[in-house]
Scaffold this motif. Structure first.
Motif, PDB file in Angstrom:
ATOM      1  N   GLY A   1       0.807  -1.207   0.000  1.00  0.00           N
ATOM      2  CA  GLY A   1       0.000   0.000   0.000  1.00  0.00           C
ATOM      3  C   GLY A   1       0.842   1.258   0.000  1.00  0.00           C
ATOM      4  N   THR A   2       1.927   1.275   0.790  1.00  0.00           N
ATOM      5  CA  THR A   2       2.794   2.453   0.853  1.00  0.00           C
ATOM      6  C   THR A   2       3.466   2.722  -0.487  1.00  0.00           C
ATOM      7  N   MET A   3       3.969   1.658  -1.112  1.00  0.00           N
ATOM      8  CA  MET A   3       4.632   1.829  -2.407  1.00  0.00           C
ATOM      9  C   MET A   3       3.640   2.213  -3.494  1.00  0.00           C
ATOM     10  N   CYS A   4       2.413   1.703  -3.394  1.00  0.00           N
ATOM     11  CA  CYS A   4       1.384   2.075  -4.374  1.00  0.00           C
ATOM     12  C   CYS A   4       1.075   3.565  -4.275  1.00  0.00           C
TER      13      CYS A   4
ATOM     14  N   VAL B   1      10.087   3.989 -10.703  1.00  0.00           N
ATOM     15  CA  VAL B   1       9.645   4.915  -9.659  1.00  0.00           C
ATOM     16  C   VAL B   1      10.092   4.463  -8.270  1.00  0.00           C
ATOM     17  N   LEU B   2      10.003   3.169  -8.017  1.00  0.00           N
ATOM     18  CA  LEU B   2      10.095   2.666  -6.640  1.00  0.00           C
ATOM     19  C   LEU B   2      11.499   2.254  -6.207  1.00  0.00           C
ATOM     20  N   TYR B   3      12.476   2.300  -7.122  1.00  0.00           N
ATOM     21  CA  TYR B   3      13.803   1.817  -6.741  1.00  0.00           C
ATOM     22  C   TYR B   3      14.396   2.602  -5.572  1.00  0.00           C
TER      23      TYR B   3
ATOM     24  N   SER C   1      12.533   2.266  -2.234  1.00  0.00           N
ATOM     25  CA  SER C   1      12.701   0.928  -1.650  1.00  0.00           C
ATOM     26  C   SER C   1      14.011   0.814  -0.865  1.00  0.00           C
ATOM     27  N   LEU C   2      14.992   1.640  -1.188  1.00  0.00           N
ATOM     28  CA  LEU C   2      16.255   1.611  -0.458  1.00  0.00           C
ATOM     29  C   LEU C   2      16.119   2.173   0.953  1.00  0.00           C
TER      30      LEU C   2
END
Length: 466
Positions: A390-393, A458-460, A463-464
């Motif tokens: 949900g957070t990444m979305c 977008v999420l790379y 995500s780190l």
């Protein structure tokens, strides 16, 4: 009458006011206030004796709601980011950046236009405002392109489209506004904008080179710079790199704990640019202009926020966002197809509204629906529709809608960047600029399609952070 029906009628009235030309801030504030009174009076069964009470309660809500949100510390990022951009201009860092890009890149087909795109991307990394970016490079880059024979419409289109990169590349005022509306982490959203922003610049550059190769007269290359001249152009442009690095380390330190909050990083970045401007001989009149321009743009943005927040509070009472989310999740279409339809709706809506107003008005309804499509705010990646938590979305969707907002900055009839470029240049009409940006619609469509198909772009970086 049911609250949802009141919500729909009032929203329809808002749309009519906007289409008739009323400013979004005032239309939203008026619609929200009328809706609040209507809802409260509806609860009193339209008793004439209770109308005064309904009006009193609505006035209190309409007065307290904007203050409760606008007083949030995170909103101080907006004027700070805008100030960085204006002071960088008066410190002549933009000229140095453009000169460095020209000496290193201008030898390719369409090289001066490509240089402009990468220079605007570099300036976007210290400026949070697309309008400011477009205005600055309309003064710097267009004369250079016209001097060597560029078509004036194409030159204007390059600057208007390049200016939109400030919406994605941090520091970005629109990303901050999105984070506040959906209550997500500002730092992660700012990080998420880096790679898509750079990716958009590369797509623009490829398009320009392709056009220059096919149409030989569009963008003649500029040659003749020696390696010594190229390396000599780098030191004057390095201060912008330094400011970007400092802001990144305050948002996210890859080697350990972050040094501070995004607000603190932005404030220190503004102070460093201020010192650079003083060192480069900025006069009091220039500092005054930078402060006044920052104040004008900030007031415009905050006025929109104030008006829209009243409308958003009304939507919450009318239960329209929840109803829309339930309707979206009940559709038998695939979640990805529904998402694409939502993005297409943004493209149409952006033809009639400014970017910030459009996001502020729609996100309170659309965001919960997208989250519900994915499986909810707390869903795990394995159980989600889009293959992300949900957070990444929330972060992914934020970058998509901000990219759509970029697209709306150059679409007729409202495209604000096009009006800004035409306003700066007396030899250009708004129609000239709109004709010049048409090829960039294709580039934006390709970029958005790739961001949808490959969320990892977008999420790379977020995500780190974890």
């Amino acid at each position: 009458m049911e609250p949802i029906d009141i919500g729909l009628w009032t929203s329809g009235g808002l749309l009519v006011m906007v289409l008739l030309g009323m400013r979004v801030a005032f239309a939203a504030g008026m619609a929200g206030f009328v809706g609040l009174v209507w809802l409260r009076w509806n609860g009193f069964d339209y008793d004439p004796a209770r109308f005064g009470k309904a009006l009193e309660v609505s006035v209190r809500i309409a007065g307290l709601t904007p203050h409760s949100k606008v007083s949030a510390q995170v909103l101080s990022l907006i004027p700070v980011f805008i100030l960085i951009g204006y002071m960088a201009y008066y410190a002549r860092l933009t000229t140095a950046l453009f000169e460095a890009a020209k000496r290193w890149i201008a030898w390719v087909p369409g090289g001066l236009a490509v240089s402009t795109v990468f220079a605007t991307a570099g300036f976007a990394a210290v400026s949070g405002a697309s309008v400011a970016t477009a205005a600055v490079f309309a003064r710097i880059a267009i004369p250079e392109m016209l001097k060597i024979g560029y078509n004036k419409q194409f030159a204007a289109g390059v600057v208007a489209a390049g200016g939109t990169l400030a919406s994605l590349i941090p520091p970005s005022a629109i990303l901050v506004i999105y984070a506040i509306i959906v209550e997500q982490d500002v730092g992660k959203l700012l990080l998420a904008g880096f790679i898509p922003g750079a990716f958009s610049a590369v797509v623009y550059a490829v398009l320009i080179i392709g056009i220059a190769v096919v149409f030989k007269t569009v963008g003649p290359p500029v040659k003749g710079f020696t390696w010594g001249q190229r390396f000599a152009a780098l030191p004057p442009a390095l201060p912008i790199v330094a400011v970007v690095v400092i802001i990144i380390f305050f948002v996210y330190n890859p080697f350990g704990e972050a040094w501070g909050t995004p607000t603190e990083g932005g404030a220190i970045g503004a102070f460093i640019v201020f010192l650079m401007a003083l060192y480069r001989g900025m006069r009091w009149s220039e500092l005054k202009s930078a402060l006044l321009d920052t104040a004008k743009l900030t007031v415009m943005i905050f006025t929109i926020i104030w008006g829209v927040l009243i409308y958003v509070r009304f939507l919450g009472f009318a239960e329209l966002p929840a109803a829309f989310a339930d309707w979206i999740t009940s559709l038998t279409l695939s979640p990805m197809l529904i998402l694409v339809c939502i993005l297409l709706a943004y493209a149409v809506l952006g033809m009639f509204m400014d970017a910030i107003g459009m996001l502020l008005l729609t996100l309170p309804v659309v965001y919960p629906a997208v989250m519900a499509l994915n499986g909810g705010e707390t869903v795990a990646a394995a159980d989600s529709a889009f293959g992300m938590s949900g957070t990444m979305c929330a972060i992914w969707f934020g970058i998509l809608v901000v990219k759509m907002a970029e697209f709306c900055l150059i679409t007729p009839p409202i495209g604000l960047n096009c009006f800004v470029v035409a306003g700066v240049r007396d030899d250009l009409s708004v129609q000239d600029v709109f004709r010049g940006v048409m090829p960039f619609f294709i580039a934006d469509a390709v970029t958005i399609a790739l961001l949808v198909a490959f969320p990892g772009i977008v999420l790379y970086l977020p995500s780190l952070v974890g």
